[in-house]
Scaffold this active site. Structure first.
Site, short mmCIF file in Angstrom:
data_model
loop_
_atom_site.label_atom_id
_atom_site.label_comp_id
_atom_site.label_asym_id
_atom_site.label_seq_id
_atom_site.Cartn_x
_atom_site.Cartn_y
_atom_site.Cartn_z
N GLU A 1 56.75 21.25 -14.54
CA GLU A 1 55.32 21.52 -14.38
C GLU A 1 55.10 23.00 -14.10
OE1 GLU A 1 53.68 18.87 -11.46
OE2 GLU A 1 54.16 17.07 -12.61
N HIS B 1 48.65 16.92 -13.16
CA HIS B 1 49.00 16.44 -11.81
C HIS B 1 47.77 16.41 -10.90
CE1 HIS B 1 52.76 16.07 -9.07
NE2 HIS B 1 51.75 15.37 -8.56
#
Length: 323
Positions: free
Chosen positions: A263, A294
């Site tokens: 990420e 997220h």
């Protein structure tokens, strides 16, 4: 006493901490590793989300550290063993964002089953793809498989049953006779049995050595044809190239991913290429694919609950309960 906050925290909770402590609130520290390490030299507490790595190097730079607040529930970015060895309290926001995540799961589930919400531009352009979009599915009567039956998994099950879905669940740490299954109206079964029966699968697992790549190509291949997969837990649980291949081949109807092994999600990876092919109309039977950064647990309400809970927990850890 000094508290360092290295990622976003709700403003009222930061102000509440400032009323009692010397607070250094710099959300950009998460992207300035050296600056974070330097800030820890005089820190009695650190508050993070999921990107700040509370590892050996950080702990070594923080001789005064007494508490780590986690604005969320996943703890894989925190060296729990090292914290315990030094007597550092770890304060997660257990349960505070469960509602936000559960609603995300149900919302994306309905979007993927119906498959009708990506045509706004075509309709506004004068097209009328009514026939192409008339094959959507209803949630009622279908089976949801919940993998991991903690607080979030249980709330997802409750919301799904409110839609008239059957719910089956699997949790390796929860015995089949545990009362939680019956209280939520969920049937406990093996993971393989769940995959064979579920029209949709939602993952709610911590990332551990035992769950790393749990959903690999073989396990994804055991899912029912035309099922959908939703992951709001941790990206490392899921083999992303294998999922992209299953979607591209038409074995799965769709997927919603809020978490990724790396990420931010790297450009040019299998999921990114698949999404580009879907948008460009290069697939004859395009699957549904929802990718979000997220944020399943991030709503205004959840941010406030999470921040308040962590602020309170860190205060107790630093003051011994004298609030």
């Amino acid at each position: 006493m000094r508290i360092v906050i290295s990622e976003f925290m709700d403003a009222p909770a930061v102000d509440a901490l400032r009323a009692r402590f010397d607070v250094r609130y710099e959300p950009e520290l998460v992207d300035r590793r050296n600056g974070l390490l330097q800030a820890m030299a005089e820190a009695d507490a650190l508050i993070v989300r999921n990107r700040s790595q509370v590892d050996a190097a950080l702990l070594a730079s923080a001789p005064r550290l007494r508490a780590v607040g986690r604005l969320g529930v996943g703890l894989d970015n925190i060296d729990l063993t090292a914290c315990a060895a030094r007597g550092i309290a770890v304060v997660p926001a257990t349960g505070a964002n469960a509602r936000a995540v559960a609603e995300y799961v149900i919302g994306t589930l309905l979007v993927l089953l119906r498959g009708a919400y990506g045509a706004s531009a075509a309709v506004a352009d004068g097209q009328w793809p009514r026939s192409a979009l008339s094959g959507g599915l209803e949630a009622h009567g279908r089976t949801l498989g919940v993998v991991g039956f903690g607080g979030i998994g249980r709330l997802v099950a409750t919301l799904a049953r409110g839609l008239g879905m059957r719910v089956v669940g699997h949790d390796a740490a929860l015995p089949a006779g545990h009362p939680s299954w019956g209280e939520c109206g969920v049937e406990s079964c093996s993971l393989d049995a769940l995959l064979e029966r579920a029209d949709a699968v939602s993952l709610h697992l911590p990332l551990t050595p035992g769950t790393q790549r749990l959903f690999d190509a073989a396990r994804i291949g055991r899912m029912r044809a035309g099922a959908v997969l939703i992951n709001t837990s941790r990206g490392g649980i899921l083999d992303e190239p294998a999922l992209a291949e299953a979607l591209r081949a038409g074995r799965l109807r769709g997927a919603a991913l809020d978490v990724f092994e790396a990420e931010p999600l790297p450009a040019g990876g299998p999921l990114a290429v698949l999404l580009a092919d879907i948008r460009q109309g290069r697939l004859t039977a395009p699957p549904g694919l929802i990718l979000t950064p997220h944020i399943a647990g991030l709503t205004r309400e959840a941010n406030a609950r999470v921040s308040d809970m962590v602020a309170s927990g860190v205060t107790i850890a630093l003051t011994g309960g004298d609030r």
